[in-house]
Design an enzyme around this catalytic site. Structure first.
Site, mmCIF file in Angstrom:
data_model
loop_
_atom_site.group_PDB
_atom_site.id
_atom_site.type_symbol
_atom_site.label_atom_id
_atom_site.label_comp_id
_atom_site.label_asym_id
_atom_site.label_seq_id
_atom_site.Cartn_x
_atom_site.Cartn_y
_atom_site.Cartn_z
ATOM 1 N N THR A 1 10.633 -1.279 -18.245
ATOM 2 C CA THR A 1 9.241 -1.320 -18.733
ATOM 3 C C THR A 1 8.268 -1.587 -17.588
ATOM 4 O O THR A 1 7.097 -1.252 -17.697
ATOM 5 C CB THR A 1 9.066 -2.432 -19.781
ATOM 6 O OG1 THR A 1 9.658 -3.626 -19.268
ATOM 7 C CG2 THR A 1 9.717 -2.060 -21.102
ATOM 8 N N GLY B 1 23.314 -8.801 -4.560
ATOM 9 C CA GLY B 1 23.482 -7.402 -4.940
ATOM 10 C C GLY B 1 24.036 -7.211 -6.335
ATOM 11 O O GLY B 1 24.674 -6.200 -6.616
ATOM 12 N N LEU C 1 20.685 -10.162 -9.969
ATOM 13 C CA LEU C 1 20.098 -11.455 -10.346
ATOM 14 C C LEU C 1 19.045 -11.878 -9.320
ATOM 15 O O LEU C 1 18.566 -12.997 -9.340
ATOM 16 C CB LEU C 1 21.184 -12.523 -10.504
ATOM 17 C CG LEU C 1 22.238 -12.181 -11.579
ATOM 18 C CD1 LEU C 1 23.301 -13.265 -11.653
ATOM 19 C CD2 LEU C 1 21.604 -11.986 -12.954
ATOM 20 N N ASP D 1 10.579 -10.195 -10.203
ATOM 21 C CA ASP D 1 11.556 -11.132 -9.644
ATOM 22 C C ASP D 1 10.880 -12.271 -8.888
ATOM 23 O O ASP D 1 11.258 -13.435 -9.012
ATOM 24 C CB ASP D 1 12.507 -10.398 -8.693
ATOM 25 C CG ASP D 1 13.186 -9.215 -9.361
ATOM 26 O OD1 ASP D 1 13.053 -9.082 -10.592
ATOM 27 O OD2 ASP D 1 13.835 -8.440 -8.645
ATOM 28 N N TYR E 1 17.511 5.893 -11.434
ATOM 29 C CA TYR E 1 16.238 5.164 -11.501
ATOM 30 C C TYR E 1 15.075 6.106 -11.184
ATOM 31 O O TYR E 1 14.097 6.190 -11.928
ATOM 32 C CB TYR E 1 16.301 3.993 -10.520
ATOM 33 C CG TYR E 1 15.044 3.159 -10.425
ATOM 34 C CD1 TYR E 1 14.829 2.107 -11.307
ATOM 35 C CD2 TYR E 1 14.089 3.427 -9.451
ATOM 36 C CE1 TYR E 1 13.674 1.337 -11.214
ATOM 37 C CE2 TYR E 1 12.936 2.666 -9.357
ATOM 38 C CZ TYR E 1 12.737 1.624 -10.232
ATOM 39 O OH TYR E 1 11.592 0.871 -10.135
HETATM 40 P P1 ADP Z 1 19.821 -8.677 -5.391
HETATM 41 O O1 ADP Z 1 18.390 -9.036 -5.139
HETATM 42 O O2 ADP Z 1 20.005 -7.916 -6.669
HETATM 43 O O3 ADP Z 1 20.754 -9.838 -5.304
HETATM 44 P P2 ADP Z 1 19.420 -7.135 -2.991
HETATM 45 O O4 ADP Z 1 20.208 -6.054 -2.369
HETATM 46 O O5 ADP Z 1 18.007 -6.853 -3.381
HETATM 47 O O6 ADP Z 1 20.268 -7.658 -4.233
HETATM 48 O O7 ADP Z 1 19.360 -8.388 -2.009
HETATM 49 C C1 ADP Z 1 20.536 -8.873 -1.412
HETATM 50 C C2 ADP Z 1 20.256 -9.194 0.053
HETATM 51 O O8 ADP Z 1 19.464 -10.399 0.136
HETATM 52 C C3 ADP Z 1 21.518 -9.504 0.841
HETATM 53 O O9 ADP Z 1 22.087 -8.315 1.343
HETATM 54 C C4 ADP Z 1 20.996 -10.401 1.954
HETATM 55 O O10 ADP Z 1 20.411 -9.626 2.982
HETATM 56 C C5 ADP Z 1 19.880 -11.161 1.268
HETATM 57 N N1 ADP Z 1 20.398 -12.465 0.771
HETATM 58 C C6 ADP Z 1 20.561 -12.858 -0.501
HETATM 59 N N2 ADP Z 1 21.105 -14.093 -0.573
HETATM 60 C C7 ADP Z 1 21.275 -14.505 0.701
HETATM 61 C C8 ADP Z 1 21.812 -15.692 1.317
HETATM 62 N N3 ADP Z 1 22.290 -16.701 0.588
HETATM 63 N N4 ADP Z 1 21.826 -15.764 2.669
HETATM 64 C C9 ADP Z 1 21.356 -14.739 3.412
HETATM 65 N N5 ADP Z 1 20.859 -13.608 2.892
HETATM 66 C C10 ADP Z 1 20.821 -13.471 1.568
HETATM 67 MG MG MG Z 2 16.803 -7.644 -4.872
#
Ligand code: ADP
Ligand code: MG
Length: 393
Positions: A40, A126, A129, A178, A227
């Site tokens: 949405t 990834g 969440l 988010d 998407y």
């Molecule tokens: P989502 O937001 O759905 O979890 P994304 O691909 O948008 O997936 O974001 C994931 C990315 O955010 C990871 O590849 C990393 O680069 C970064 N990230 C998330 N959590 C951490 C963490 N605890 N430490 C370092 N980087 C993080």
């Molecule tokens: Mg993300």
């Protein structure tokens, strides 16, 4: 499901080991789960996320210069940058989220101080969440804390700064949901967001309800092409409806009645895509109302209807997501369940009776791997608080 321990003491110890001094603050920002309102946002409609008890946090200490040094516990790696020479780092993806936040905060007029930091998160990465928004928002709060400017920006502006960092510096196109919920979430509440005006309202999340999230761990490789295709289909729908409904600019402007009255203008597939978006918008508002009245049975039915609509009309579910939702449903104490996030993988969320979380988890562990051959992860969470900073000294 074991309770989650407070990670701050361990992080403080890691900070001392690494930097041989004590940290001054911990900045914390949660991940999120969307209760209802899927696909949405880009149709300028409504979403209803809650903040999780899982978060990304920075334990930090200001530096007298403009250097930033970060140690990531999950990646078991350190990275640094100079606030006066921000540049995309091809070798360390995660540091770019933090550099991007620094750049966008300074573009808002803040003058940042350098910092030493230990970074750790337990939002699954990834999996839909939004660990990325949690990382951005926690970074923003950390910079604001060490720079003595914690009150310099209001919540929505921090969310926009974080989104800009992801869009413009990291180069990932994401909506605003988010970051908004990560900043503005509140324990015991969901956040109703109008993705057109960015108006938002905390709505009560019943004390006698809990959430169980099932991570399918399934591939999301179809997600990005589908998407883009769905976005295009929604635009086509608006273009075809506009001659009959002058003035509409997004599916947000179309009611179910108006869509039904003009069904003949649309090819069958486009009609079903539009029907999902239009009905989902209506479900979000009805859901906020049902939760406010503590009508969990009605809220659960709305989640079920959302899943059916995403599966049948929008066609973004998958065998893994359907199996996850079915497993959740088979457990006593589950009011309703649906896929959450863009689809094709990622997570499903169930609204459950408190005290029944383990039985829902057991049902998932028993049923889901048999159907998919994948071992899932399960997380239980109440509606938790948004971002915050705690002084450590
Ligand atoms: P989502 O937001 O759905 O979890 P994304 O691909 O948008 O997936 O974001 C994931 C990315 O955010 C990871 O590849 C990393 O680069 C970064 N990230 C998330 N959590 C951490 C963490 N605890 N430490 C370092 N980087 C993080
Ligand atoms: Mg993300």
């Amino acid at each position: 499901m074991k309770p989650i321990a407070d990670r701050t003491p361990t992080m403080v110890q890691e900070f001392k080991n690494f930097y041989h001094t004590s940290p001054t603050h911990v900045a914390i920002a949660p991940g999120r789960v969307n209760l209802i309102g899927e696909h949405t946002d880009y149709n300028e409609g409504f979403v209803l996320p809650v903040a999780l008890t899982r978060d990304v946090r920075f334990v930090v200490r200001p530096r007298p210069d403009r250097q930033v040094r970060i140690t990531s516990l999950e990646f078991d790696a350190s990275a640094d940058f100079d606030l006066d020479h921000l540049a995309y780092d091809d070798s360390t993806l995660w540091i770019n989220y933090i550099q991007g936040v620094a750049m966008m905060l300074e573009a808002e007029g803040l003058r940042l101080t350098g910092m030493d930091a230990v970074l750790s998160g337990n939002v699954p990465r990834g999996s839909g969440l939004s660990s990325s928004a949690a990382l951005e928002v926690a970074a923003a709060k950390a910079f604001m804390a060490v720079s003595g400017q914690l009150d310099a920006l209001d919540g929505p502006t921090i969310a926009l700064v974080a989104q800009r960092a992801e869009n413009k510096f990291v180069g990932v196109q994401c909506g605003i949901m988010d970051q908004f919920i990560s900043v503005l979430g509140k324990a015991g509440h969901a956040l109703l967001i109008d993705c057109r005006s960015l108006d938002y309202e905390l709505t009560p999340f019943p004390a006698d309800a809990s959430l169980v999230i099932g991570n399918t761990k399934a591939s999301r490789s179809l997600a990005s092409s589908a998407y883009n295709e769905r976005r295009q289909e929604c635009e086509t729908g608006v273009d075809l409806l506009r001659p009959a409904l002058p003035g509409i600019t997004a599916l947000r402007d179309v009611s179910s009645d108006a869509l039904e009255a003009n069904k003949d203008r649309l090819p069958e597939t486009i009609y079903r895509r539009c029907r999902h978006v239009v009905s989902e918008d209506e479900r979000v508002l009805t859901m906020a109302d049902a939760l406010g009245r503590d009508d969990l049975a009605a809220a659960g039915r709305l989640m079920d209807a959302s899943h059916a609509s995403l599966r049948d009309d929008y066609e973004v579910s998958s065998p893994a997501l359907d199996a996850m939702v079915e497993a959740m449903h088979s457990a006593p104490g589950c009011y309703g369940a649906r896929l959450t996030g863009a689809g094709f993988g990622g997570c499903a969320v169930a609204l459950v009776e408190p005290g029944r979380e383990q039985s829902v988890a057991d049902a998932i562990y028993k049923y889901y791997p048999k159907v998919t051959n994948i071992w899932p992860d399960v997380y239980a969470t109440p509606a938790a608080d948004g971002a915050r900073v705690i002084e450590l000294l």
